[in-house]
Design a protein around this motif. Structure first.
Motif, mmCIF file in Angstrom:
data_model
loop_
_atom_site.group_PDB
_atom_site.id
_atom_site.type_symbol
_atom_site.label_atom_id
_atom_site.label_comp_id
_atom_site.label_asym_id
_atom_site.label_seq_id
_atom_site.Cartn_x
_atom_site.Cartn_y
_atom_site.Cartn_z
ATOM 1 N N ASN A 1 5.178 -8.664 -25.366
ATOM 2 C CA ASN A 1 5.414 -10.104 -25.457
ATOM 3 C C ASN A 1 5.990 -10.462 -26.826
ATOM 4 O O ASN A 1 5.888 -9.683 -27.768
ATOM 5 C CB ASN A 1 4.097 -10.852 -25.224
ATOM 6 C CG ASN A 1 3.500 -10.556 -23.862
ATOM 7 O OD1 ASN A 1 2.716 -9.626 -23.700
ATOM 8 N ND2 ASN A 1 3.878 -11.325 -22.864
ATOM 9 N N PRO A 2 6.578 -11.651 -26.909
ATOM 10 C CA PRO A 2 7.136 -12.090 -28.200
ATOM 11 C C PRO A 2 6.056 -12.214 -29.278
ATOM 12 O O PRO A 2 4.867 -12.364 -28.972
ATOM 13 C CB PRO A 2 7.719 -13.472 -27.870
ATOM 14 C CG PRO A 2 7.954 -13.469 -26.405
ATOM 15 C CD PRO A 2 6.849 -12.624 -25.835
ATOM 16 N N LYS A 3 6.495 -12.162 -30.502
ATOM 17 C CA LYS A 3 5.574 -12.297 -31.637
ATOM 18 C C LYS A 3 5.856 -13.598 -32.387
ATOM 19 O O LYS A 3 6.993 -14.061 -32.450
ATOM 20 C CB LYS A 3 5.752 -11.114 -32.599
ATOM 21 C CG LYS A 3 5.252 -9.788 -32.031
ATOM 22 C CD LYS A 3 5.382 -8.686 -33.087
ATOM 23 C CE LYS A 3 5.248 -7.300 -32.462
ATOM 24 N NZ LYS A 3 3.938 -7.026 -31.895
ATOM 25 N N ILE A 4 4.806 -14.137 -32.970
ATOM 26 C CA ILE A 4 4.934 -15.339 -33.799
ATOM 27 C C ILE A 4 5.078 -14.935 -35.260
ATOM 28 O O ILE A 4 4.320 -14.106 -35.759
ATOM 29 C CB ILE A 4 3.701 -16.251 -33.635
ATOM 30 C CG1 ILE A 4 3.670 -16.849 -32.220
ATOM 31 C CG2 ILE A 4 3.690 -17.357 -34.696
ATOM 32 C CD1 ILE A 4 2.409 -17.634 -31.913
ATOM 33 N N PHE B 1 4.362 -11.900 -39.720
ATOM 34 C CA PHE B 1 3.761 -11.823 -38.391
ATOM 35 C C PHE B 1 2.325 -12.342 -38.393
ATOM 36 O O PHE B 1 1.500 -11.922 -39.205
ATOM 37 C CB PHE B 1 3.773 -10.384 -37.872
ATOM 38 C CG PHE B 1 5.141 -9.900 -37.496
ATOM 39 C CD1 PHE B 1 5.792 -10.439 -36.389
ATOM 40 C CD2 PHE B 1 5.794 -8.935 -38.247
ATOM 41 C CE1 PHE B 1 7.064 -10.013 -36.037
ATOM 42 C CE2 PHE B 1 7.061 -8.500 -37.904
ATOM 43 C CZ PHE B 1 7.703 -9.043 -36.797
ATOM 44 N N MET B 2 2.059 -13.244 -37.459
ATOM 45 C CA MET B 2 0.702 -13.724 -37.242
ATOM 46 C C MET B 2 -0.164 -12.562 -36.761
ATOM 47 O O MET B 2 0.280 -11.731 -35.973
ATOM 48 C CB MET B 2 0.754 -14.818 -36.166
ATOM 49 C CG MET B 2 -0.548 -15.500 -35.878
ATOM 50 S SD MET B 2 -0.277 -16.772 -34.588
ATOM 51 C CE MET B 2 -1.968 -17.301 -34.340
ATOM 52 N N THR C 1 -2.268 -20.296 -36.402
ATOM 53 C CA THR C 1 -0.928 -20.266 -36.986
ATOM 54 C C THR C 1 -0.954 -20.741 -38.445
ATOM 55 O O THR C 1 -0.267 -20.178 -39.292
ATOM 56 C CB THR C 1 0.036 -21.138 -36.158
ATOM 57 O OG1 THR C 1 -0.622 -22.352 -35.785
ATOM 58 C CG2 THR C 1 0.462 -20.417 -34.900
ATOM 59 N N VAL D 1 9.873 -25.061 -35.182
ATOM 60 C CA VAL D 1 9.575 -24.054 -34.155
ATOM 61 C C VAL D 1 10.921 -23.532 -33.679
ATOM 62 O O VAL D 1 11.654 -24.229 -32.975
ATOM 63 C CB VAL D 1 8.784 -24.644 -32.969
ATOM 64 C CG1 VAL D 1 8.556 -23.583 -31.903
ATOM 65 C CG2 VAL D 1 7.451 -25.222 -33.426
ATOM 66 N N ASN E 1 12.970 -20.478 -31.745
ATOM 67 C CA ASN E 1 12.939 -19.297 -30.889
ATOM 68 C C ASN E 1 14.080 -18.362 -31.272
ATOM 69 O O ASN E 1 15.208 -18.809 -31.498
ATOM 70 C CB ASN E 1 13.168 -19.704 -29.427
ATOM 71 C CG ASN E 1 12.115 -20.686 -28.950
ATOM 72 O OD1 ASN E 1 10.998 -20.294 -28.664
ATOM 73 N ND2 ASN E 1 12.473 -21.966 -28.881
ATOM 74 N N PRO F 1 15.311 -15.454 -29.195
ATOM 75 C CA PRO F 1 15.094 -14.629 -27.996
ATOM 76 C C PRO F 1 15.595 -13.197 -28.142
ATOM 77 O O PRO F 1 14.989 -12.285 -27.575
ATOM 78 C CB PRO F 1 15.844 -15.388 -26.891
ATOM 79 C CG PRO F 1 16.641 -16.451 -27.559
ATOM 80 C CD PRO F 1 16.053 -16.698 -28.895
ATOM 81 N N SER G 1 12.875 -11.510 -29.752
ATOM 82 C CA SER G 1 11.576 -11.875 -29.168
ATOM 83 C C SER G 1 10.584 -12.333 -30.236
ATOM 84 O O SER G 1 9.466 -11.843 -30.351
ATOM 85 C CB SER G 1 10.996 -10.709 -28.346
ATOM 86 O OG SER G 1 11.787 -10.485 -27.203
ATOM 87 N N VAL H 1 9.123 -16.016 -32.311
ATOM 88 C CA VAL H 1 9.067 -17.475 -32.452
ATOM 89 C C VAL H 1 8.598 -17.769 -33.877
ATOM 90 O O VAL H 1 7.503 -17.353 -34.278
ATOM 91 C CB VAL H 1 8.110 -18.114 -31.427
ATOM 92 C CG1 VAL H 1 8.037 -19.626 -31.641
ATOM 93 C CG2 VAL H 1 8.555 -17.801 -30.003
ATOM 94 N N MET I 1 7.327 -20.263 -36.697
ATOM 95 C CA MET I 1 6.638 -21.542 -36.861
ATOM 96 C C MET I 1 6.417 -21.746 -38.361
ATOM 97 O O MET I 1 5.611 -21.052 -38.982
ATOM 98 C CB MET I 1 5.317 -21.531 -36.098
ATOM 99 C CG MET I 1 5.545 -21.290 -34.603
ATOM 100 S SD MET I 1 4.021 -21.202 -33.631
ATOM 101 C CE MET I 1 3.533 -22.916 -33.665
ATOM 102 N N ASP J 1 16.851 -22.998 -31.031
ATOM 103 C CA ASP J 1 16.998 -21.578 -30.712
ATOM 104 C C ASP J 1 18.054 -20.970 -31.631
ATOM 105 O O ASP J 1 19.098 -21.572 -31.884
ATOM 106 C CB ASP J 1 17.444 -21.413 -29.254
ATOM 107 C CG ASP J 1 16.479 -22.098 -28.282
ATOM 108 O OD1 ASP J 1 15.289 -22.243 -28.629
ATOM 109 O OD2 ASP J 1 16.929 -22.498 -27.187
ATOM 110 N N GLU K 1 12.849 -14.485 -24.004
ATOM 111 C CA GLU K 1 12.836 -15.886 -23.588
ATOM 112 C C GLU K 1 12.721 -16.804 -24.801
ATOM 113 O O GLU K 1 12.282 -16.384 -25.871
ATOM 114 C CB GLU K 1 11.600 -16.170 -22.715
ATOM 115 C CG GLU K 1 11.656 -15.678 -21.298
ATOM 116 C CD GLU K 1 10.432 -16.113 -20.494
ATOM 117 O OE1 GLU K 1 10.593 -16.384 -19.306
ATOM 118 O OE2 GLU K 1 9.319 -16.156 -21.057
ATOM 119 N N ASN L 1 -4.175 -23.307 -31.050
ATOM 120 C CA ASN L 1 -4.560 -21.933 -31.378
ATOM 121 C C ASN L 1 -5.896 -21.609 -30.730
ATOM 122 O O ASN L 1 -6.813 -22.419 -30.769
ATOM 123 C CB ASN L 1 -4.728 -21.784 -32.896
ATOM 124 C CG ASN L 1 -3.476 -22.150 -33.658
ATOM 125 O OD1 ASN L 1 -2.531 -21.390 -33.702
ATOM 126 N ND2 ASN L 1 -3.464 -23.342 -34.246
#
Lengths: 214, 214
Positions: free
Chosen positions: A58-61, A93-94, A100, A124, A126, A128, A131, A133, A135, A195, B98, B126
């Motif tokens: 999955n994407p990372k914050i 990276f979170m 957050t 915020v 994105n 893509p 991958s 996001v 913040m 984006d 995405e 969160n």
């Protein structure tokens, strides 16, 4: 039962900019990894043919701060790849079990030994194609006792006309700073979202990229 | 060289509510996995003693919509665990490649076969104890041609006084809906952010939990 596109699939994973190939199931140790749509799912995943474990990615914050002091912001010169020697806002990276804001505050402490009070969420973005996001939070430096952390070569306070605009590390940082100085003139900081589209060399900012719905 | 706390560490990973133990290095297949602080890092990670690959785990984004139609919102009754039979807004794990909006729109299509136009980002919550960040978007249903998707038992439109408040699946959904109906009375929808603290049975909403900085 689901089929396997290829007996030997070498999956490239990237973590912290370091990519490595995934050759074995981390649950049972089998080398029979497939790239296939698991039962009940609608998109291909890495699946172990032996024990059927499904591996989700999955994407990372990436969380960070815009640490403000009067009419300046705190920037860090990166001591690590990617973009060694380029300038950034403190961000990273979170981690698990964080919020957050906690991630943004921690990164600011780690990269610039700087303490901040977070004001609010400001951007915020994105990305893509990586991958990620981003913040980014507006924040106020609580004192001027900062110094480069292990991942920074130097750090310092920059007014808008002093920002090294041509030497910023990432498009997210460029657009965060552009929005920030624009909004500061008006004294109003609405949430900025959008984006970053394209590859690292030709990144374009879009309020919303054309949706890609399968 | 870094030390290994234990020769056999069984790591529990959770993906999609299914947890499995990680017993082997997915890169080289070795069973010599350690929980240790890698060189240059400041917190323990899963590291392979044989090939030194470091495995990072990070929070996941759950993206979803508040699909609006006149004075109602679209809710789905979950056909899957966790919280089978409880009500939720359409939302789910963001996928790689995405944007957050695309994830929210896709989940709404998958769970309720519903098409929406996203208005804006409305909540960022969160959940540090599950390492999730919820991002819920206000959205307008474009038509009433919706129906339960594979992960839903039923779905329907609910006014505030019709919401099954006692049968909502997750605290994030409860607080998103509470904020939403409050804000709708005023006709103003500022970004709502906060932290859900505690376990699944006793979850408390806080604007910001007491920061936990190591």
């Amino acid at each position: 039962m689901f089929g396997c596109a290829s007996a030997a699939i070498f999956m490239q994973f990237e973590a912290r900019g370091v990519s490595f190939s995934v050759n074995f199931c981390s649950h049972c140790g089998s080398a029979e990894l497939c790239w296939t749509v698991p039962p009940g799912d609608n998109r291909p995943r890495h699946v172990c043919s032996a024990c059927k474990t499904v591996f989700y990615a999955n994407p990372k914050i990436v969380a960070g701060c815009i640490p403000q002091w009067n009419d300046t912001v705190l920037l860090c010169k990166r001591a690590i790849e990617p973009r060694h020697g380029y300038w950034t806002l403190p961000a990273g990276f979170m981690e698990k079990a964080e919020t957050t804001i906690e991630a943004a505050v921690r990164e600011t402490l780690e990269e610039a030994n700087a303490r901040v009070e977070v004001v609010d969420l400001y951007t915020v973005f994105n990305i893509p194609h990586t991958s990620q996001v981003y913040m980014m939070f507006r924040a106020k430096l609580t004192d001027l006792d900062f110094s480069p952390g292990a991942e920074s070569l130097e750090c310092g306070l920059y007014r808008e006309d002093q920002i090294p605009w041509g030497e910023l590390a990432f498009p997210t940082i460029l657009h965060t700073l552009k929005f920030y100085f624009e909004d500061r003139k008006r004294g109003d900081f609405p949430l900025r979202s959008g984006d970053i589209v394209g590859d690292r060399n030709r990144a374009i900012f879009a309020l919303r990229r054309r949706a890609v719905i399968p």
